[in-house]
Design an enzyme around this catalytic site. Structure first.
Site, PDB file in Angstrom:
ATOM      1  N   ARG A  35     -12.647  23.045 -21.282  1.00  0.00           N
ATOM      2  CA  ARG A  35     -12.776  23.894 -20.079  1.00  0.00           C
ATOM      3  C   ARG A  35     -11.461  24.578 -19.755  1.00  0.00           C
ATOM      4  NH1 ARG A  35     -14.696  18.657 -16.927  1.00  0.00           N
ATOM      5  NH2 ARG A  35     -15.309  18.278 -19.076  1.00  0.00           N
ATOM      6  N   ASP A  73     -15.086  20.579 -33.148  1.00  0.00           N
ATOM      7  CA  ASP A  73     -14.965  20.936 -31.734  1.00  0.00           C
ATOM      8  C   ASP A  73     -14.675  22.428 -31.531  1.00  0.00           C
ATOM      9  OD1 ASP A  73     -15.232  20.090 -29.123  1.00  0.00           O
ATOM     10  OD2 ASP A  73     -13.129  19.529 -28.874  1.00  0.00           O
ATOM     11  N   LYS A  83      -8.809   9.648 -27.861  1.00  0.00           N
ATOM     12  CA  LYS A  83     -10.158   9.147 -28.122  1.00  0.00           C
ATOM     13  C   LYS A  83     -10.097   7.866 -28.944  1.00  0.00           C
ATOM     14  CE  LYS A  83     -12.276  13.752 -28.450  1.00  0.00           C
ATOM     15  NZ  LYS A  83     -13.329  13.682 -27.434  1.00  0.00           N
ATOM     16  N   LYS A 105     -15.421  28.228 -27.356  1.00  0.00           N
ATOM     17  CA  LYS A 105     -14.387  27.187 -27.404  1.00  0.00           C
ATOM     18  C   LYS A 105     -14.040  26.905 -28.856  1.00  0.00           C
ATOM     19  CE  LYS A 105     -13.781  22.165 -26.859  1.00  0.00           C
ATOM     20  NZ  LYS A 105     -14.349  20.889 -26.367  1.00  0.00           N
TER      21      LYS A 105
HETATM   22 ZN    ZN Z   1     -13.121  18.979 -26.927  1.00  0.00          ZN
HETATM   23 MN    MN Z   2     -11.992  16.675 -25.527  1.00  0.00          MN
END
Ligand code: ZN
Ligand code: MN
Length: 498
Positions: free
Chosen positions: A350, A287, A276, A264
């Site tokens: 995902r 991330d 967020k 990812k």
């Molecule tokens: Zn994320």
């Molecule tokens: Mn996220």
């Protein structure tokens, strides 16, 4: 930033002006004592300090009487008969930490009472390299503060004194490849998102061509053609276009099925329209830790010429809120044809991975697929930052990964999967939804991915708690840890290169 550390190996070395580091087990005296301490100051110093050579304890003797060395540091290893790879790494890291500010060191590794193999010496050196790493690209030199002035930092020259120099050198070549991979992953995670977008990340991956890795980079157009509606939905709110990078290392026999690692790579995750909270959002530059680990792993495998065929695939996007961003309630069609109702745009990882996994399986028919992702906060609630979550549809693959985790000390903990959890992501309007609600959040994320891997052996490593911000230790002081590179290098070496 590459470690400013220059390591070489020799049967003996000149101690003048150097720090001598002597390794010692709990059962016997230090290595190299007669060279470094002709006047016998060690016994008295050890008695005064009650030094028992416990693991990673140190006895520091400055300006030792009668010695050519400026300083002698005795480094304890603990019990010599139970030393594992990770103990040598920690010892090396500790040695590097006591050498801060030094320019020359001689390390005597052959501690009496320990079985000091060439690999042990190489692991010690690897520990030194990993500990020395510092991400200081954006610090300008300050006056009167040596610590904070990268430009003033001198290279530390380390000579490791060991009996079998040739074997140590050979083992060190592998260790260096591992260090480079871990450091590459750390650098990628530490880089801010304004510098490292999807295109810049892809360009970094392209550099692996120098090592013989074949690189393909897909842009938006190609991904659209392939029907990657899930991945593209995430990136549509960003002005920076997405990239899918396919890396191939062909070190095995042509008939060997490839091993596949998928990462990812959300270069920044604002959460999208499901934005967020502000506190701590800066951490979301990390991330892309899964993609960083896959890229670092590919570097290591190629640099040490691993005898295996390996695929690395990373999905690179930025998750931003924007007039064109996807909304909660949107329904996207993945490359597999399965439709997904986007309940929460912050559950984006995902969506990126499902298309990357499907593409990988469809095109390469791999031996297995292992994906790495900073996927859920829920895995941190469950495991903190000392284990990554392991989810798998295959017990053999899972066991081999757990074992590699113990050896590398990049530890995993297996979490459950099951039909009851799978039901939690059924959707009223589409084939599935992208969140399963508050409870079992890391498990329902894994169930989601499982719907895209068919019957291929697969494991998902949720590294949200281990890839960044994990507590510093003897071999890592960096925010981005590079977690996963040593684990999977060990996993490939132990299972697929025999
Ligand atoms: Zn994320
Ligand atoms: Mn996220």
């Amino acid at each position: 930033m590459a470690a400013k550390l220059d390591i070489s190996f020799a049967k003996s070395a000149r101690l003048a002006g150097a720090t001598a580091i002597l390794l010692q087990t709990a059962e016997a005296g230090p290595a190299g004592l007669s060279d470094a301490d002709p006047a016998g100051v060690y016994d008295r110093a050890a008695t005064v300090r009650k030094f028992k050579a416990k693991a990673i304890s140190t006895l520091d003797i400055v300006a030792p009487h009668g010695s050519e060395a400026d300083r002698i540091v005795v480094l304890g290893l603990g019990k010599g008969d139970v030393l594992k790879a990770h103990d040598w790494l920690r010892a090396g890291g500790t040695a590097a930490s006591v050498l801060k500010g030094s320019e020359k060191a001689i390390v005597y590794t052959d501690a009496p009472g320990a079985n000091v193999s060439a690999n042990a010496v190489a692991d010690f050196a690897l520990g030194m390299l990993l500990r020395t790493y510092k991400f200081d690209t954006y610090k300008s030199a300050k006056k009167n503060d040596e610590d904070e002035a990268p430009s003033k930092e001198k290279t530390l020259k380390v000579t490791i004194v060991t009996a079998d120099v040739a074997a140590a050198k050979k083992a060190f070549q592998v260790a260096e490849a591992v260090a480079e991979g871990v450091i590459l992953a750390r650098n990628l995670v530490n880089e801010p998102a304004n510098i490292l977008g999807p295109e810049e990340f892809a360009a970094k991956a392209r550099e692996l061509e120098k090592l013989g890795v074949e690189i393909e980079i897909l842009g938006e157009k190609e991904m659209k053609k392939l029907g990657m509606g899930a991945l593209l939905g995430v990136s549509q709110g960003s002005v920076r276009p997405p990239r899918l990078v396919i890396m191939q290392w062909k070190g095995g026999k042509p008939k060997d099925k490839p091993l596949a690692f998928i990462g990812k790579g959300v270069v920044f995750d604002t959460g999208g329209i499901s934005i967020k909270p502000a506190a701590g959002m800066e951490d979301m530059k990390g991330d892309m830790g899964g993609a960083a680990a896959v890229t670092g792993l590919m570097h290591t495998l190629a640099a040490r010429k691993a005898k295996a065929n390996v695929i690395g695939i990373i999905g690179l996007v930025e998750n931003m809120p924007d007039g064109n961003a996807q909304r909660p309630g949107d329904i996207v069609t993945s490359m597999s044809g399965q439709t997904i109702e986007v309940i929460n745009t912050d559950a984006e990882g995902r969506l990126v991975l499902c298309d990357a996994l499907w593409y990988c399986n469809d095109r390469f028919k791999p031996e297995f697929m292992i994906n790495l992702a900073t996927l859920t906060g829920a895995i941190m609630v469950a495991l903190g930052s000392h284990h990554a979550g392991l989810f798998s549809n295959d017990d053999r693959l899972s066991d081999a990964l757990l074992k590699a985790g113990m050896t590398s000390n990049e530890r995993l903990w297996r979490m459950p999967l099951g039909d009851e959890y799978d039901k939690m992501i059924d959707s009223k309007f589409a084939d599935m939804k992208n969140t399963g609600g508050r409870y079992a959040g890391s498990i329902t994320a894994a169930q989601f991915l499982k719907r895209f891997v068919g019957s291929t052996p697969w494991a998902h490593l949720d590294i949200a708690g281990t890839a960044m911000g994990s507590p510093s230790d003897e071999i890592n002081q960096s925010w981005g840890s590079g977690f996963g590179v040593r684990l999977l290098d060990e996993f490939v070496r132990a299972n697929y290169e025999a």
